[in-house]
Design a protein around this motif. Structure first.
Motif, PDB file in Angstrom:
ATOM      1  N   TYR A  54       0.856  -1.195   0.000  1.00  0.00           N
ATOM      2  CA  TYR A  54       0.000   0.000   0.000  1.00  0.00           C
ATOM      3  C   TYR A  54       0.885   1.235   0.000  1.00  0.00           C
ATOM      4  CZ  TYR A  54      -4.356  -2.482   0.938  1.00  0.00           C
ATOM      5  OH  TYR A  54      -5.465  -3.272   0.830  1.00  0.00           O
ATOM      6  N   GLY A  55       0.454   2.254  -0.693  1.00  0.00           N
ATOM      7  CA  GLY A  55       1.216   3.516  -0.727  1.00  0.00           C
ATOM      8  C   GLY A  55       2.223   3.540  -1.848  1.00  0.00           C
ATOM      9  N   GLY A  56       2.339   2.427  -2.576  1.00  0.00           N
ATOM     10  CA  GLY A  56       3.241   2.378  -3.727  1.00  0.00           C
ATOM     11  C   GLY A  56       4.655   2.013  -3.347  1.00  0.00           C
ATOM     12  N   GLY A  57       5.513   1.958  -4.327  1.00  0.00           N
ATOM     13  CA  GLY A  57       6.911   1.568  -4.093  1.00  0.00           C
ATOM     14  C   GLY A  57       7.177   0.258  -4.788  1.00  0.00           C
ATOM     15  N   ALA A  58       8.462   0.046  -5.058  1.00  0.00           N
ATOM     16  CA  ALA A  58       8.831  -1.150  -5.809  1.00  0.00           C
ATOM     17  C   ALA A  58       8.743  -2.386  -4.936  1.00  0.00           C
ATOM     18  CB  ALA A  58      10.260  -0.991  -6.330  1.00  0.00           C
ATOM     19  N   MET A  60       7.356  -6.516  -3.798  1.00  0.00           N
ATOM     20  CA  MET A  60       6.204  -7.174  -3.186  1.00  0.00           C
ATOM     21  C   MET A  60       6.461  -7.407  -1.701  1.00  0.00           C
ATOM     22  SD  MET A  60       4.348  -7.816  -5.892  1.00  0.00           S
ATOM     23  CE  MET A  60       3.388  -9.318  -6.031  1.00  0.00           C
ATOM     24  N   LEU A  61       5.377  -7.596  -0.988  1.00  0.00           N
ATOM     25  CA  LEU A  61       5.479  -7.798   0.464  1.00  0.00           C
ATOM     26  C   LEU A  61       4.845  -9.136   0.831  1.00  0.00           C
ATOM     27  CD1 LEU A  61       6.427  -5.791   2.696  1.00  0.00           C
ATOM     28  CD2 LEU A  61       4.025  -5.296   3.101  1.00  0.00           C
ATOM     29  N   MET A  62       5.425  -9.872   1.787  1.00  0.00           N
ATOM     30  CA  MET A  62       4.779 -11.109   2.240  1.00  0.00           C
ATOM     31  C   MET A  62       3.542 -10.733   3.054  1.00  0.00           C
ATOM     32  SD  MET A  62       8.135 -13.390   3.131  1.00  0.00           S
ATOM     33  CE  MET A  62       7.315 -14.757   3.913  1.00  0.00           C
ATOM     34  N   GLN A  63       2.445 -11.410   2.768  1.00  0.00           N
ATOM     35  CA  GLN A  63       1.179 -11.035   3.402  1.00  0.00           C
ATOM     36  C   GLN A  63       1.064 -11.583   4.823  1.00  0.00           C
ATOM     37  OE1 GLN A  63      -0.758 -12.606  -0.219  1.00  0.00           O
ATOM     38  NE2 GLN A  63      -2.212 -10.930   0.097  1.00  0.00           N
ATOM     39  N   ALA A  64       0.235 -10.920   5.613  1.00  0.00           N
ATOM     40  CA  ALA A  64       0.113 -11.268   7.037  1.00  0.00           C
ATOM     41  C   ALA A  64      -0.454 -12.686   7.241  1.00  0.00           C
ATOM     42  CB  ALA A  64      -0.756 -10.243   7.747  1.00  0.00           C
ATOM     43  N   GLN A  65      -1.502 -13.033   6.485  1.00  0.00           N
ATOM     44  CA  GLN A  65      -2.233 -14.286   6.765  1.00  0.00           C
ATOM     45  C   GLN A  65      -1.351 -15.543   6.739  1.00  0.00           C
ATOM     46  OE1 GLN A  65      -3.183 -16.650   4.023  1.00  0.00           O
ATOM     47  NE2 GLN A  65      -3.608 -18.032   5.736  1.00  0.00           N
ATOM     48  N   PRO A  66      -0.612 -15.829   5.649  1.00  0.00           N
ATOM     49  CA  PRO A  66       0.163 -17.087   5.671  1.00  0.00           C
ATOM     50  C   PRO A  66       1.271 -17.085   6.725  1.00  0.00           C
ATOM     51  CG  PRO A  66       0.555 -15.853   3.615  1.00  0.00           C
ATOM     52  CD  PRO A  66      -0.543 -15.148   4.326  1.00  0.00           C
ATOM     53  N   VAL A  67       1.873 -15.922   6.932  1.00  0.00           N
ATOM     54  CA  VAL A  67       2.963 -15.846   7.918  1.00  0.00           C
ATOM     55  C   VAL A  67       2.411 -16.126   9.317  1.00  0.00           C
ATOM     56  CG1 VAL A  67       4.591 -14.277   9.064  1.00  0.00           C
ATOM     57  CG2 VAL A  67       4.369 -14.237   6.566  1.00  0.00           C
ATOM     58  N   TYR A  68       1.311 -15.458   9.629  1.00  0.00           N
ATOM     59  CA  TYR A  68       0.755 -15.607  10.979  1.00  0.00           C
ATOM     60  C   TYR A  68       0.244 -17.033  11.203  1.00  0.00           C
ATOM     61  CZ  TYR A  68      -1.786 -14.717  15.251  1.00  0.00           C
ATOM     62  OH  TYR A  68      -2.209 -14.773  16.554  1.00  0.00           O
ATOM     63  N   ASP A  69      -0.412 -17.600  10.193  1.00  0.00           N
ATOM     64  CA  ASP A  69      -0.946 -18.957  10.363  1.00  0.00           C
ATOM     65  C   ASP A  69       0.184 -19.984  10.493  1.00  0.00           C
ATOM     66  OD1 ASP A  69      -3.345 -17.774  10.250  1.00  0.00           O
ATOM     67  OD2 ASP A  69      -4.107 -18.802   8.459  1.00  0.00           O
ATOM     68  N   ALA A  70       1.263 -19.795   9.727  1.00  0.00           N
ATOM     69  CA  ALA A  70       2.413 -20.723   9.835  1.00  0.00           C
ATOM     70  C   ALA A  70       2.999 -20.629  11.242  1.00  0.00           C
ATOM     71  CB  ALA A  70       3.478 -20.359   8.798  1.00  0.00           C
ATOM     72  N   TRP A  71       3.090 -19.416  11.758  1.00  0.00           N
ATOM     73  CA  TRP A  71       3.647 -19.207  13.104  1.00  0.00           C
ATOM     74  C   TRP A  71       2.766 -19.879  14.164  1.00  0.00           C
ATOM     75  CZ3 TRP A  71       1.716 -16.113  17.276  1.00  0.00           C
ATOM     76  CH2 TRP A  71       2.621 -15.981  18.337  1.00  0.00           C
ATOM     77  N   GLN A  72       1.453 -19.678  14.017  1.00  0.00           N
ATOM     78  CA  GLN A  72       0.534 -20.306  14.985  1.00  0.00           C
ATOM     79  C   GLN A  72       0.641 -21.829  14.919  1.00  0.00           C
ATOM     80  OE1 GLN A  72      -3.524 -18.833  14.811  1.00  0.00           O
ATOM     81  NE2 GLN A  72      -2.999 -17.996  16.833  1.00  0.00           N
ATOM     82  N   HIS A  73       0.820 -22.339  13.712  1.00  0.00           N
ATOM     83  CA  HIS A  73       0.918 -23.792  13.517  1.00  0.00           C
ATOM     84  C   HIS A  73       2.122 -24.350  14.302  1.00  0.00           C
ATOM     85  CE1 HIS A  73       0.813 -27.667  11.468  1.00  0.00           C
ATOM     86  NE2 HIS A  73       2.125 -27.529  11.288  1.00  0.00           N
ATOM     87  N   VAL A  74       3.281 -23.695  14.210  1.00  0.00           N
ATOM     88  CA  VAL A  74       4.458 -24.256  14.907  1.00  0.00           C
ATOM     89  C   VAL A  74       4.392 -24.008  16.415  1.00  0.00           C
ATOM     90  CG1 VAL A  74       5.982 -24.096  12.897  1.00  0.00           C
ATOM     91  CG2 VAL A  74       6.062 -22.298  14.595  1.00  0.00           C
ATOM     92  N   GLY A 115       9.881  -7.683   2.469  1.00  0.00           N
ATOM     93  CA  GLY A 115       9.664  -7.891   3.899  1.00  0.00           C
ATOM     94  C   GLY A 115       8.292  -8.485   4.168  1.00  0.00           C
ATOM     95  N   ILE A 116       7.785  -8.248   5.380  1.00  0.00           N
ATOM     96  CA  ILE A 116       6.535  -8.884   5.827  1.00  0.00           C
ATOM     97  C   ILE A 116       5.580  -7.796   6.313  1.00  0.00           C
ATOM     98  CG2 ILE A 116       5.564 -10.442   7.586  1.00  0.00           C
ATOM     99  CD1 ILE A 116       8.159 -12.042   7.457  1.00  0.00           C
ATOM    100  N   ASP A 117       4.292  -7.993   6.083  1.00  0.00           N
ATOM    101  CA  ASP A 117       3.269  -7.047   6.553  1.00  0.00           C
ATOM    102  C   ASP A 117       3.458  -6.797   8.054  1.00  0.00           C
ATOM    103  OD1 ASP A 117       0.693  -6.121   7.636  1.00  0.00           O
ATOM    104  OD2 ASP A 117      -0.054  -6.450   5.588  1.00  0.00           O
TER     105      ASP A 117
END
Ligand code: ADE
Length: 460
Positions: A54-58, A60-74, A115-117
């Motif tokens: 969001y806000g522009g810039g070159a 891509m960013l890793m999205q919150a959902q898969p990162v957070y769910d993977a973390w909760q899983h472990v 980076g990550i959201d």
């Protein structure tokens, strides 16, 4: 120790651990590395894990959902300490590696792209760590660097030929030059002192070489080292009064909070013992005001401070001790040669003879590799150890072996151990223990007149 690595490239982690010391540590069950593919946790049907910022810039960013769910899983229902490796983090160091090595489980989160959201990182409560001021393409290599640095500090990971004790960056100095066979190579000889067999001289040479090298290539580290050496020199003017702090400074476990000449407040990072050296009430009270209110133990050498310590921190004098110090650089001769690490199976013998309720403490010292037995054949003839705070003691000689060389050999063994570790050999002797004062004086240690005080919280 178990590392969970949240990553988009689990094979990089698997391959990184599949060699040499880390591989052996994993085979021995000392280290477990569990890569977790973040992509397996995306709810996006094409397996997408990134999107535009969001806000522009070159990029891509890793999205919150898969990162957070993977973390909760472990994590499951555990709240595991989690590190996000990023160039935007605080710098990784040997000290941090030592701190992380105390954990049983760690989660390392590897970023990619831009980076990550931020919301996922906040929710996870991740600590941000960078391995250096440069930017890599992803977090997998930093994760491997950390896993390697932390794992080698776990007892048993390094073999006896691979010591974690004497190493680069111990005590703010880089390592000295090292040589192996042949004695002469390409016309260059190994420095003669290393062939002399004189261990005091070898230690001195190595320290000088380390200093030279550090001053040249890491002036920042050298400055820190020099400040510490200057303080040690100052405190050494009254070594029998300041031994406990000098030893911590020499072994580089002391964090100096305030030093005004020889009026010093420091904390032993290893034990969380607070220490004051002072001989002036006003200065002492000023130092005392910097000690956190929840401090559990404070050691000091200025009797008039006791009342104030009780008033300000609620700590009371538990022990009053003399300090004895060994001031020479040479190792002591040891008459009785068969002294070895104390076996855990014989814990009961030590606990029964050392004193009431000493079992858990002695077990801890055995586990730390800081407790030793003198043997007569298969029989334990006596024992000794290094206290958690670094002082030498825990000495006991079986009645059958009293008035033999066992007692003094055990004490000399500890003195030599402290010297070899670059510390300052010292002991705290309760003021009522006249026999110990006599023995130590006979061995050539100096016993100070001024006493030190161990103050504790009453309910401790
Ligand atoms: N990711 C990319 N560069 C990094 C660095 N220098 N440290 C930690 N993580 C990183």
């Amino acid at each position: 120790m178990r590392f969970h690595v949240l990553t988009l490239f689990p094979d990089m982690i698997r391959q990184g651990c599949d060699n040499s010391i880390l591989k052996r540590a994993m085979e021995k069950g000392l280290v477990e590395v569990c890569p977790e593919d973040i992509r397996d946790h995306t709810t996006e049907k094409h397996g997408k894990v990134d999107d535009y910022t969001y806000g522009g810039g070159a990029g891509m960013l890793m999205q919150a959902q898969p990162v957070y769910d993977a973390w909760q899983h472990v994590c499951g229902d555990k709240k595991l300490r989690t590190i996000y490796v990023t160039p935007q983090g605080s710098l990784f160091s040997q000290e941090l590696a030592k701190e992380f090595a105390k954990e049983e489980e760690l989660v390392i989160l590897c970023g990619h792209y831009e980076g990550i959201d931020e919301r996922a990182l906040d929710e996870i409560g991740a600590e941000r760590i960078s391995i250096g001021d440069y930017v890599l393409t992803g977090g997998e290599l930093p994760a491997m660097v950390m896993i390697d640095a932390i794992s080698r500090l776990i007892p048993g990971v390094l073999g006896s030929d691979e010591s974690a004790e004497t190493e680069s960056l111990e005590g703010d100095l880089l390592e000295y030059p090292q040589y192996s066979r042949p004695e002469v190579w390409h016309g260059k000889s190994v420095p003669a002192v290393l062939l002399s067999g004189d261990h005091a001289k070898i230690r001195e040479w190595r320290t000088k070489e380390s200093e030279k090298r550090t001053k040249k290539v890491r002036p920042d580290l050298y400055e820190k080292y020099k400040r510490r050496q200057d303080l040690i020199k100052l405190l050494m003017k009254q070594k029998k009064e300041n031994a406990y702090m000098i030893d911590c400074l020499m072994r580089d476990t002391a964090e100096v909070i305030c030093a005004d000449g020889a009026q010093v407040l420091a904390r032993d990072k290893k034990t969380d013992n607070w220490m004051i050296c002072c001989d002036d009430l006003e200065a002492g009270e000023k130092l005392l005001s910097l000690v956190p209110k929840d401090c559990k133990r404070l050691i000091h050498n200025f009797a008039p401070l006791n009342e104030k310590i009780k008033e300000v921190l609620g700590l009371e004098v538990g022990d009053e001790c003399f300090q004895s110090v060994y001031t020479q650089k040479n190792l002591m001769p040891i008459a009785h040669k068969d002294i070895r690490p104390y076996p855990m199976e014989a814990l009961e013998y030590a606990a029964a003879n050392y004193g009431t309720n000493s079992g858990p403490y002695i077990a801890d010292r055995i586990k730390a590799g800081e407790f030793f037995a003198a043997y007569d054949g298969d029989k334990i003839a006596g024992f000794c150890g290094v206290h958690a705070g670094g002082s030498l003691g825990l000495l006991y000689v079986d009645p059958t072996y009293r008035r033999t060389s066992i007692g003094s050999s055990l004490a000399s063994y500890l003195v030599n151990l402290a010297l070899e570790r670059g510390g300052f050999p010292y002991a705290h002797i309760r003021i009522s223990n006249e026999a110990s004062v006599k023995m130590q004086e006979k061995m050539g240690l100096y016993v100070g007149k001024r006493t030190i005080f161990w103050t504790y919280r009453k309910d401790f």
